[in-house]
Design an enzyme around this catalytic site. Sequence first.
Site, PDB file in Angstrom:
ATOM      1  N   ASP A  12     -10.439 -12.440  -2.804  1.00 18.53           N
ATOM      2  CA  ASP A  12     -11.703 -12.622  -2.090  1.00 18.53           C
ATOM      3  C   ASP A  12     -12.764 -11.804  -2.829  1.00 18.53           C
ATOM      4  OD1 ASP A  12     -11.336 -10.003  -1.262  1.00 18.53           O
ATOM      5  OD2 ASP A  12     -11.208 -10.459   0.877  1.00 18.53           O
ATOM      6  N   CYS A  69      -6.976  -8.909  -2.180  1.00 18.84           N
ATOM      7  CA  CYS A  69      -8.073  -8.776  -1.227  1.00 18.84           C
ATOM      8  C   CYS A  69      -8.171  -7.286  -0.908  1.00 18.84           C
ATOM      9  CB  CYS A  69      -7.900  -9.665   0.004  1.00 18.84           C
ATOM     10  SG  CYS A  69      -6.568  -9.222   1.140  1.00 18.84           S
ATOM     11  N   GLY A  70      -8.885  -6.918   0.116  1.00 15.89           N
ATOM     12  CA  GLY A  70      -9.062  -5.494   0.388  1.00 15.89           C
ATOM     13  C   GLY A  70      -7.741  -4.774   0.565  1.00 15.89           C
ATOM     14  N   THR A  71      -6.922  -5.306   1.441  1.00 17.68           N
ATOM     15  CA  THR A  71      -5.599  -4.720   1.690  1.00 17.68           C
ATOM     16  C   THR A  71      -4.465  -5.469   0.996  1.00 17.68           C
ATOM     17  OG1 THR A  71      -5.336  -6.142   3.610  1.00 17.68           O
ATOM     18  CG2 THR A  71      -6.293  -3.938   3.992  1.00 17.68           C
ATOM     19  N   GLY A  72      -4.721  -6.675   0.572  1.00  7.62           N
ATOM     20  CA  GLY A  72      -3.662  -7.567   0.075  1.00  7.62           C
ATOM     21  C   GLY A  72      -2.960  -8.299   1.201  1.00  7.62           C
ATOM     22  N   GLY A  74      -4.214  -9.956   4.220  1.00 10.19           N
ATOM     23  CA  GLY A  74      -4.712 -11.224   4.769  1.00 10.19           C
ATOM     24  C   GLY A  74      -4.453 -12.395   3.832  1.00 10.19           C
ATOM     25  N   HIS A 102      15.364  -9.696  -5.391  1.00 12.27           N
ATOM     26  CA  HIS A 102      16.091 -10.049  -4.167  1.00 12.27           C
ATOM     27  C   HIS A 102      15.464 -11.211  -3.399  1.00 12.27           C
ATOM     28  CE1 HIS A 102      18.491  -6.035  -3.579  1.00 12.27           C
ATOM     29  NE2 HIS A 102      18.595  -6.526  -4.808  1.00 12.27           N
ATOM     30  N   ASN A 103      14.164 -11.327  -3.435  1.00 12.04           N
ATOM     31  CA  ASN A 103      13.489 -12.326  -2.595  1.00 12.04           C
ATOM     32  C   ASN A 103      12.959 -13.525  -3.374  1.00 12.04           C
ATOM     33  OD1 ASN A 103      12.143  -9.324  -1.449  1.00 12.04           O
ATOM     34  ND2 ASN A 103      13.719 -10.405  -0.298  1.00 12.04           N
ATOM     35  N   ARG A 113      -8.312  -1.995  -2.097  1.00  6.77           N
ATOM     36  CA  ARG A 113      -8.737  -0.770  -1.405  1.00  6.77           C
ATOM     37  C   ARG A 113      -7.552   0.169  -1.181  1.00  6.77           C
ATOM     38  NH1 ARG A 113     -12.387  -4.222   2.907  1.00  6.77           N
ATOM     39  NH2 ARG A 113     -14.200  -4.497   1.547  1.00  6.77           N
ATOM     40  N   ARG A 136      24.238 -13.462  -3.554  1.00 14.33           N
ATOM     41  CA  ARG A 136      24.038 -13.351  -2.110  1.00 14.33           C
ATOM     42  C   ARG A 136      22.560 -13.431  -1.741  1.00 14.33           C
ATOM     43  NH1 ARG A 136      24.417  -8.174  -4.013  1.00 14.33           N
ATOM     44  NH2 ARG A 136      23.115  -6.562  -3.063  1.00 14.33           N
ATOM     45  N   HIS A 137      21.712 -13.073  -2.681  1.00 12.51           N
ATOM     46  CA  HIS A 137      20.272 -13.143  -2.400  1.00 12.51           C
ATOM     47  C   HIS A 137      19.797 -14.597  -2.334  1.00 12.51           C
ATOM     48  CE1 HIS A 137      20.276  -8.886  -2.841  1.00 12.51           C
ATOM     49  NE2 HIS A 137      20.729  -8.964  -4.081  1.00 12.51           N
ATOM     50  N   ARG A 140      20.151 -15.918   1.112  1.00 13.95           N
ATOM     51  CA  ARG A 140      19.106 -15.417   2.034  1.00 13.95           C
ATOM     52  C   ARG A 140      17.768 -16.104   1.777  1.00 13.95           C
ATOM     53  NH1 ARG A 140      21.650  -9.478   0.817  1.00 13.95           N
ATOM     54  NH2 ARG A 140      23.526  -9.822   2.045  1.00 13.95           N
TER      55      ARG A 140
HETATM   56  C1  RB5 Z   1     -12.634  -8.131   3.749  1.00 13.18           C
HETATM   57  O1  RB5 Z   1     -13.499  -7.198   4.303  1.00 13.18           O
HETATM   58  C2  RB5 Z   1     -11.196  -7.766   4.105  1.00 13.18           C
HETATM   59  O2  RB5 Z   1     -10.958  -8.012   5.460  1.00 13.18           O
HETATM   60  C3  RB5 Z   1     -10.215  -8.526   3.242  1.00 13.18           C
HETATM   61  O3  RB5 Z   1     -10.479  -8.272   1.900  1.00 13.18           O
HETATM   62  C4  RB5 Z   1      -8.758  -8.195   3.416  1.00 13.18           C
HETATM   63  O4  RB5 Z   1      -8.519  -6.828   3.408  1.00 13.18           O
HETATM   64  C5  RB5 Z   1      -8.064  -8.876   4.536  1.00 13.18           C
HETATM   65  O5  RB5 Z   1      -6.830  -8.771   4.699  1.00 13.18           O
END
Ligand code: RB5
Length: 149
Positions: A12, A69-72, A74, A102-103, A113, A136-137, A140
């Site tokens: 994003d 994305c910010g956290t990866g 979403g 494994h996955n 972030r 075995r993986h 799964r």
């Molecule tokens: C955008 O502000 C933020 O919500 C997006 O980058 C992400 O972190 C969502 O999971």
Amino acid sequence: MTADNRIVLSSDHTAIPLRQTIAAHIAAQGWAVVDIGPTTAESTHYPAHGEAAARRVASGDCRFGILLCGTGQGIMMAANKVRGIRCGVCAETFSARMIRQHNDANMLSIGVRVVGEGLALDIVDAFLASKFEGGRHATRVEMITALES
Ligand code: RB5
């Protein structure tokens, strides 16, 4: 360029510079990069970008996908709604290795972030260097796939 060495990248608006750094990093390793944007910092919606990249992997057009994305989180959640996608968020290299071994993950997600550039590149390297162990993986992973029907 074959599907086997093609990697799709998307993010994003929060992660455009890191995405471009990762693109250059893996291109220098010989991967063919399919960077599907976005390219402007205008606020955008991560589900659309996660889905678009996931469809490139699910269709077989690209071997792997890397999302940011910010956290990866979403963008990973959106990608995992596409049939055939196994995407994990990683903030350290151990998990990046394990989601391949494994996955049989076919997509990697990173939070811009959460981790700095150096660690992000190490995570990408760990993911791409690791191979699915099968055995075995595989049973799964087949069970995960069965949940899609
Ligand atoms: C955008 O502000 C933020 O919500 C997006 O980058 C992400 O972190 C969502 O999971």
